[in-house]
Scaffold this motif. Structure first.
Motif, PDB file in Angstrom:
ATOM      1  N   ALA A  15       3.245  24.649  10.708  1.00  0.00           N
ATOM      2  CA  ALA A  15       3.451  26.147  11.311  1.00  0.00           C
ATOM      3  C   ALA A  15       4.840  26.701  10.831  1.00  0.00           C
ATOM      4  CB  ALA A  15       3.502  25.806  12.913  1.00  0.00           C
ATOM      5  N   VAL A  16       5.830  25.930  10.623  1.00  0.00           N
ATOM      6  CA  VAL A  16       7.187  26.537  10.172  1.00  0.00           C
ATOM      7  C   VAL A  16       7.466  25.877   8.712  1.00  0.00           C
ATOM      8  CG1 VAL A  16       7.902  26.452  12.605  1.00  0.00           C
ATOM      9  CG2 VAL A  16       8.385  24.424  11.139  1.00  0.00           C
ATOM     10  N   LYS A  17       8.364  27.024   8.222  1.00  0.00           N
ATOM     11  CA  LYS A  17       8.931  26.423   6.884  1.00  0.00           C
ATOM     12  C   LYS A  17      10.196  25.713   6.762  1.00  0.00           C
ATOM     13  CE  LYS A  17       6.835  30.976   5.024  1.00  0.00           C
ATOM     14  NZ  LYS A  17       7.475  32.213   4.542  1.00  0.00           N
ATOM     15  N   ILE A  18      10.886  25.667   7.757  1.00  0.00           N
ATOM     16  CA  ILE A  18      11.951  24.862   7.811  1.00  0.00           C
ATOM     17  C   ILE A  18      11.722  23.448   8.132  1.00  0.00           C
ATOM     18  CG2 ILE A  18      13.640  26.700   8.361  1.00  0.00           C
ATOM     19  CD1 ILE A  18      13.598  25.755  11.281  1.00  0.00           C
ATOM     20  N   PRO A  19      12.661  22.427   7.654  1.00  0.00           N
ATOM     21  CA  PRO A  19      12.212  21.176   7.941  1.00  0.00           C
ATOM     22  C   PRO A  19      12.337  20.555   9.459  1.00  0.00           C
ATOM     23  CG  PRO A  19      14.052  21.180   6.226  1.00  0.00           C
ATOM     24  CD  PRO A  19      13.552  22.510   6.923  1.00  0.00           C
ATOM     25  N   VAL A  20      11.260  19.681   9.885  1.00  0.00           N
ATOM     26  CA  VAL A  20      11.085  19.317  11.198  1.00  0.00           C
ATOM     27  C   VAL A  20      11.397  17.723  11.188  1.00  0.00           C
ATOM     28  CG1 VAL A  20       9.525  19.034  13.183  1.00  0.00           C
ATOM     29  CG2 VAL A  20       9.443  20.955  11.480  1.00  0.00           C
ATOM     30  N   ILE A  21      12.409  17.315  11.657  1.00  0.00           N
ATOM     31  CA  ILE A  21      13.054  15.936  11.530  1.00  0.00           C
ATOM     32  C   ILE A  21      12.614  15.382  13.141  1.00  0.00           C
ATOM     33  CG2 ILE A  21      15.073  14.539  11.170  1.00  0.00           C
ATOM     34  CD1 ILE A  21      14.459  16.466   8.766  1.00  0.00           C
ATOM     35  N   GLY A  22      12.585  14.118  13.012  1.00  0.00           N
ATOM     36  CA  GLY A  22      12.356  13.350  14.311  1.00  0.00           C
ATOM     37  C   GLY A  22      13.040  12.063  14.548  1.00  0.00           C
ATOM     38  N   GLY A  23      13.363  11.760  15.705  1.00  0.00           N
ATOM     39  CA  GLY A  23      13.910  10.308  15.969  1.00  0.00           C
ATOM     40  C   GLY A  23      12.923   9.501  16.829  1.00  0.00           C
ATOM     41  N   PHE A  24      13.128   9.003  18.045  1.00  0.00           N
ATOM     42  CA  PHE A  24      12.231   8.099  18.528  1.00  0.00           C
ATOM     43  C   PHE A  24      11.076   9.163  18.891  1.00  0.00           C
ATOM     44  CE2 PHE A  24      13.919  10.311  22.307  1.00  0.00           C
ATOM     45  CZ  PHE A  24      15.233   9.984  22.596  1.00  0.00           C
ATOM     46  N   GLY A  25      10.002   8.563  18.917  1.00  0.00           N
ATOM     47  CA  GLY A  25       8.874   9.249  19.230  1.00  0.00           C
ATOM     48  C   GLY A  25       8.320  10.032  18.034  1.00  0.00           C
ATOM     49  N   GLY A  26       8.681   9.936  16.837  1.00  0.00           N
ATOM     50  CA  GLY A  26       8.549  10.457  15.534  1.00  0.00           C
ATOM     51  C   GLY A  26       7.558   9.932  14.869  1.00  0.00           C
ATOM     52  N   GLY A  27       7.327  10.108  13.492  1.00  0.00           N
ATOM     53  CA  GLY A  27       6.607   9.377  12.546  1.00  0.00           C
ATOM     54  C   GLY A  27       6.634   9.887  11.230  1.00  0.00           C
ATOM     55  N   PRO A  28       5.642   9.295  10.305  1.00  0.00           N
ATOM     56  CA  PRO A  28       5.512   9.802   8.990  1.00  0.00           C
ATOM     57  C   PRO A  28       4.928  11.307   8.704  1.00  0.00           C
ATOM     58  CG  PRO A  28       3.854   8.109   9.250  1.00  0.00           C
ATOM     59  CD  PRO A  28       4.935   8.463  10.680  1.00  0.00           C
ATOM     60  N   TRP A  29       4.592  11.663  10.085  1.00  0.00           N
ATOM     61  CA  TRP A  29       3.660  13.074  10.143  1.00  0.00           C
ATOM     62  C   TRP A  29       5.012  14.339   9.877  1.00  0.00           C
ATOM     63  CZ3 TRP A  29       3.005   9.368  13.891  1.00  0.00           C
ATOM     64  CH2 TRP A  29       3.867   9.632  14.996  1.00  0.00           C
ATOM     65  N   LEU A  30       6.260  13.814  10.211  1.00  0.00           N
ATOM     66  CA  LEU A  30       7.445  14.913  10.177  1.00  0.00           C
ATOM     67  C   LEU A  30       7.788  15.031   8.632  1.00  0.00           C
ATOM     68  CD1 LEU A  30       9.001  13.650  13.583  1.00  0.00           C
ATOM     69  CD2 LEU A  30       7.528  15.444  13.211  1.00  0.00           C
ATOM     70  N   ASP A  31       8.679  16.003   8.339  1.00  0.00           N
ATOM     71  CA  ASP A  31       9.369  16.118   7.224  1.00  0.00           C
ATOM     72  C   ASP A  31      10.503  15.139   6.829  1.00  0.00           C
ATOM     73  OD1 ASP A  31       7.783  18.557   6.597  1.00  0.00           O
ATOM     74  OD2 ASP A  31       8.955  19.651   8.003  1.00  0.00           O
ATOM     75  N   GLY A  32      11.061  14.622   7.976  1.00  0.00           N
ATOM     76  CA  GLY A  32      12.367  13.568   7.982  1.00  0.00           C
ATOM     77  C   GLY A  32      12.333  12.875   9.107  1.00  0.00           C
ATOM     78  N   ARG A  33      13.159  11.920   8.902  1.00  0.00           N
ATOM     79  CA  ARG A  33      13.573  11.114  10.166  1.00  0.00           C
ATOM     80  C   ARG A  33      14.894  10.730  10.285  1.00  0.00           C
ATOM     81  NH1 ARG A  33       9.700   7.631  11.987  1.00  0.00           N
ATOM     82  NH2 ARG A  33      10.646   8.189  13.805  1.00  0.00           N
ATOM     83  N   VAL A  34      15.373  10.612  11.564  1.00  0.00           N
ATOM     84  CA  VAL A  34      16.630  10.302  11.961  1.00  0.00           C
ATOM     85  C   VAL A  34      16.725   9.150  12.818  1.00  0.00           C
ATOM     86  CG1 VAL A  34      16.661  11.998  13.782  1.00  0.00           C
ATOM     87  CG2 VAL A  34      18.858  11.145  12.767  1.00  0.00           C
ATOM     88  N   ARG A  35      17.371   7.977  12.829  1.00  0.00           N
ATOM     89  CA  ARG A  35      17.428   6.699  13.475  1.00  0.00           C
ATOM     90  C   ARG A  35      19.052   6.584  13.900  1.00  0.00           C
ATOM     91  NH1 ARG A  35      13.716   5.459  16.051  1.00  0.00           N
ATOM     92  NH2 ARG A  35      12.396   4.590  14.720  1.00  0.00           N
ATOM     93  N   LEU A  36      19.059   6.153  15.166  1.00  0.00           N
ATOM     94  CA  LEU A  36      20.385   5.583  15.232  1.00  0.00           C
ATOM     95  C   LEU A  36      20.912   4.531  14.497  1.00  0.00           C
ATOM     96  CD1 LEU A  36      20.353   5.075  19.330  1.00  0.00           C
ATOM     97  CD2 LEU A  36      21.663   6.886  18.207  1.00  0.00           C
ATOM     98  N   ALA A  37      22.119   4.762  13.670  1.00  0.00           N
ATOM     99  CA  ALA A  37      22.669   3.627  12.758  1.00  0.00           C
ATOM    100  C   ALA A  37      22.500   2.445  13.523  1.00  0.00           C
ATOM    101  CB  ALA A  37      23.865   4.092  12.253  1.00  0.00           C
TER     102      ALA A  37
END
Length: 269
Positions: free
Chosen positions: A203-225
């Motif tokens: 629905a949006v043109k900007i990147p959608v990032i996700g940490g916990f509760g996210g997955g490969p369906w998002l534009d990117g991932r972030v994880r606690l180092a």
């Protein structure tokens, strides 16, 4: 060294279908290592309160404490973007408070962009920051600050059961569009789930990032180092897979150090 990462570069990655990746870090050494590895961004999270300092909630982390962490990470990062969380308080005090805090994180802390938690509830703050020339990483979904209203403890927010369901997708798409229209550069969709997450990405043109509760369906991932490397006492007994178990390696090293010292042998290092 590769060219410095920019927000337009991350947005171009979304258009090209390339995944972006970041880590949450709070100190100089981890930031240096992550930057050298090639992450796209380093997020200085108020999660430091729980994960490094042993507090029950990140909500009592102060601006001065965030500045200490942000400065440390900034010193360690040469290539990646540095995002810094706005702690709980300034946004809730209104646009003026948020602007003052954001300027401190940019000018004193060295952040490239500011993470705003519960951003969909404060679109006027997002607009004001963007108007002032400050890039916004807008967090929405079930976030640490919004969870307060539902009585959900911080420790439970990374449970699979907390992922957004199909019934919430329409509302979350509306929130994402609101934040995009407000000028946010990136979205952090917390606890997205595969249905709502995919719907927002489309629905949006900007990147959608996700940490916990996210997955490969998002534009990117972030994880606690610290999660990625298994750094923390809890990883000694955890069955959760990490990329390495630093806690176990540290326990073995300390055990060997104690044995050498008590046996009268020269210690290493």
């Amino acid at each position: 060294m590769d060219a410095k990462v920019t927000i337009p570069a991350l947005q171009q990655m979304k258009r090209e279908g390339k995944k972006s990746v970041g880590v949450v870090a709070w100190d100089y050494q981890i930031a240096r290592i992550a930057d050298r590895a090639g992450v796209d961004f380093v997020s200085v999270g108020d999660s430091v309160g729980v994960n490094l300092w042993g507090r029950d909630t990140p909500l009592d982390v102060t601006m001065d404490e965030m500045l200490i962490c942000c400065k440390a990470v900034r010193r360690g990062v040469a290539r990646a973007l540095v995002s810094c969380d706005m702690p709980f308080g300034p946004v809730q005090h209104g646009v003026d408070g948020a602007l003052t805090a954001a300027h401190r994180l940019i000018e004193q802390g060295g952040a490239d962009m500011i993470k705003v938690d519960a951003a969909a509830e404060f679109p006027d703050v997002v607009r004001a920051l963007v108007k002032a020339g400050i890039a916004v990483f807008a967090q929405f979904g079930l976030t640490p600050q919004t969870a307060i209203k539902y009585g959900i403890p911080y420790s439970a927010q990374n449970s699979p059961s907390m992922q957004a369901g199909a019934d919430a997708a329409e509302k979350l798409v509306e929130e994402a569009k609101l934040l995009e229209d407000a000028g946010a550069s990136l979205l952090d969709f917390t606890n997205s789930g595969p249905i709502a997450g995919a719907a927002v990405v489309a629905a949006v043109k900007i990147p959608v990032i996700g940490g916990f509760g996210g997955g490969p369906w998002l534009d990117g991932r972030v994880r606690l180092a610290h999660t990625a490397i298994g750094y923390g006492e809890k990883w000694l007994d955890s069955k959760t897979e990490t990329y390495v178990n630093t806690a176990k390696a540290a326990l073995d090293a300390f055990t060997a150090l104690i044995a050498d010292a008590r046996a009268g042998r020269q210690i290493k290092g």
